[in-house]
Design a protein around this motif. Structure first.
Motif, PDB file in Angstrom:
ATOM      1  N   CYS A 295     -36.720  27.031 120.719  1.00 37.37           N
ATOM      2  CA  CYS A 295     -37.487  25.856 120.296  1.00 37.37           C
ATOM      3  C   CYS A 295     -38.980  26.168 120.280  1.00 37.37           C
ATOM      4  CB  CYS A 295     -37.238  24.684 121.248  1.00 37.37           C
ATOM      5  SG  CYS A 295     -35.578  23.998 121.117  1.00 37.37           S
TER       6      CYS A 295
ATOM      7  N   ILE B  18     -33.491  17.866 123.979  1.00 39.87           N
ATOM      8  CA  ILE B  18     -33.897  18.504 122.723  1.00 39.87           C
ATOM      9  C   ILE B  18     -32.934  19.652 122.461  1.00 39.87           C
ATOM     10  CG2 ILE B  18     -35.754  19.792 121.572  1.00 39.87           C
ATOM     11  CD1 ILE B  18     -37.733  18.206 123.360  1.00 39.87           C
TER      12      ILE B  18
ATOM     13  N   VAL C   7     -35.268  23.616 117.574  1.00 37.96           N
ATOM     14  CA  VAL C   7     -36.079  22.442 117.226  1.00 37.96           C
ATOM     15  C   VAL C   7     -37.551  22.849 117.187  1.00 37.96           C
ATOM     16  CG1 VAL C   7     -36.838  20.161 118.043  1.00 37.96           C
ATOM     17  CG2 VAL C   7     -34.417  20.812 118.164  1.00 37.96           C
ATOM     18  N   LYS C   8     -38.281  22.314 116.204  1.00 37.72           N
ATOM     19  CA  LYS C   8     -39.723  22.548 116.107  1.00 37.72           C
ATOM     20  C   LYS C   8     -40.434  21.209 116.149  1.00 37.72           C
ATOM     21  CE  LYS C   8     -39.438  26.840 113.586  1.00 37.72           C
ATOM     22  NZ  LYS C   8     -39.776  27.596 112.397  1.00 37.72           N
ATOM     23  N   ILE C   9     -41.260  21.035 117.197  1.00 34.45           N
ATOM     24  CA  ILE C   9     -42.059  19.825 117.340  1.00 34.45           C
ATOM     25  C   ILE C   9     -43.514  20.259 117.239  1.00 34.45           C
ATOM     26  CG2 ILE C   9     -42.637  17.854 118.800  1.00 34.45           C
ATOM     27  CD1 ILE C   9     -39.877  18.206 120.144  1.00 34.45           C
TER      28      ILE C   9
ATOM     29  N   ILE D  73     -32.665  14.632 120.588  1.00 36.69           N
ATOM     30  CA  ILE D  73     -33.047  15.300 119.345  1.00 36.69           C
ATOM     31  C   ILE D  73     -32.034  16.423 119.135  1.00 36.69           C
ATOM     32  CG2 ILE D  73     -34.854  16.626 118.179  1.00 36.69           C
ATOM     33  CD1 ILE D  73     -36.877  15.132 119.984  1.00 36.69           C
ATOM     34  N   GLU D  74     -31.322  16.377 118.034  1.00 35.63           N
ATOM     35  CA  GLU D  74     -30.249  17.340 117.794  1.00 35.63           C
ATOM     36  C   GLU D  74     -30.795  18.690 117.335  1.00 35.63           C
ATOM     37  OE1 GLU D  74     -27.029  15.724 115.581  1.00 35.63           O
ATOM     38  OE2 GLU D  74     -26.978  13.910 116.793  1.00 35.63           O
ATOM     39  N   ASP D  75     -29.907  19.678 117.162  1.00 34.36           N
ATOM     40  CA  ASP D  75     -30.285  21.028 116.741  1.00 34.36           C
ATOM     41  C   ASP D  75     -30.964  21.023 115.368  1.00 34.36           C
ATOM     42  OD1 ASP D  75     -28.961  21.832 119.042  1.00 34.36           O
ATOM     43  OD2 ASP D  75     -27.212  22.633 117.994  1.00 34.36           O
ATOM     44  N   TYR D  76     -31.857  21.993 115.178  1.00 37.28           N
ATOM     45  CA  TYR D  76     -32.514  22.272 113.889  1.00 37.28           C
ATOM     46  C   TYR D  76     -33.368  21.112 113.364  1.00 37.28           C
ATOM     47  CZ  TYR D  76     -29.478  26.336 113.782  1.00 37.28           C
ATOM     48  OH  TYR D  76     -28.833  27.502 114.092  1.00 37.28           O
ATOM     49  N   VAL D  77     -33.918  20.300 114.248  1.00 39.51           N
ATOM     50  CA  VAL D  77     -34.780  19.193 113.821  1.00 39.51           C
ATOM     51  C   VAL D  77     -36.224  19.680 113.748  1.00 39.51           C
ATOM     52  CG1 VAL D  77     -35.695  16.918 114.502  1.00 39.51           C
ATOM     53  CG2 VAL D  77     -33.251  17.422 114.731  1.00 39.51           C
ATOM     54  N   PHE D  78     -36.958  19.210 112.744  1.00 37.06           N
ATOM     55  CA  PHE D  78     -38.387  19.490 112.599  1.00 37.06           C
ATOM     56  C   PHE D  78     -39.136  18.170 112.738  1.00 37.06           C
ATOM     57  CE2 PHE D  78     -42.230  19.485 110.061  1.00 37.06           C
ATOM     58  CZ  PHE D  78     -42.886  20.609 110.516  1.00 37.06           C
TER      59      PHE D  78
END
Length: 195
Positions: free
Chosen positions: A152, A166, A170-172, A184-189
């Motif tokens: 992440c 998270i 994930v990229k926040i 927040i699920e996998d691979y969320v931007f």
């Protein structure tokens, strides 16, 4: 040019004298209190907690690098190949407001996986788990009982409130605010400054 080099040398010499003077003041203060000039006693002059690098390494895996002024609370578990920047606080016990609806309880240790980078000024509270291959940006704040997955990116000055989960990859981005109890699920931007 030679003049530029001379000017730089004079400036460096002046800075060194100034630092020597400040160090002598600190040592004098420690001496007046009849304390030996150990790193711990010098740190007291600055009203800071001092933890030796060797003590930090006892709590950490192999090839862990700590920046300056890092505070590692007891019961923090750090994996291998972790980089911790300057002024980082790991395992902070959260304070509760008198009006808080959260229960007063003890927390599990902060667990940091392998190959994690925690940049300068980040604060990660006790009871949280940071997955492997994750980057925590400068000034990020991750509250208690959160779970951050593997690979992440938690950007600069991101706040993740308590008990948030998270997923992986994930990229926040910078300055985002993630409220408590989020999943927040996998691979969320998440874009910069999102609330």
């Amino acid at each position: 040019s030679d003049d530029s080099l001379k000017l730089i040398a004079v400036s460096l010499e002046s800075n060194i004298r100034e630092l020597e003077g400040k160090l002598m003041q600190i040592l004098q203060s420690v001496k007046v209190q009849n304390l030996p000039p150990t790193p711990e006693n010098i740190a007291k002059y600055f009203n800071t907690e001092f933890i030796e690098i060797d003590e930090k390494r006892d709590k950490a895996g192999k090839n862990v690098k700590f920046g300056r002024n890092t505070i590692v609370y007891p019961d923090v578990v750090i994996g291998n190949n972790v980089i911790v920047g300057d002024n980082v606080i790991l395992g902070k016990i959260p304070e509760r407001a008198k009006t808080s609806t959260l229960k007063k309880e003890s927390f599990t240790p902060l667990v940091i996986g392998d190959n994690v980078t925690i940049c300068a000024g980040a604060i990660i509270c006790s009871g949280t788990t940071i997955g492997s291959d994750t980057l925590i940006g400068d000034g990020a704040f991750i509250r208690e009982k959160c779970k951050v997955g593997n690979s992440c990116l938690i950007g600069r000055a991101v706040t993740v409130e308590n008990e948030t989960k998270i997923g992986n990859f994930v990229k926040i981005q910078a300055h985002a605010y993630i409220t408590a109890y989020m999943i927040i699920e996998d691979y969320v931007f998440i874009a910069p400054c999102v609330v």
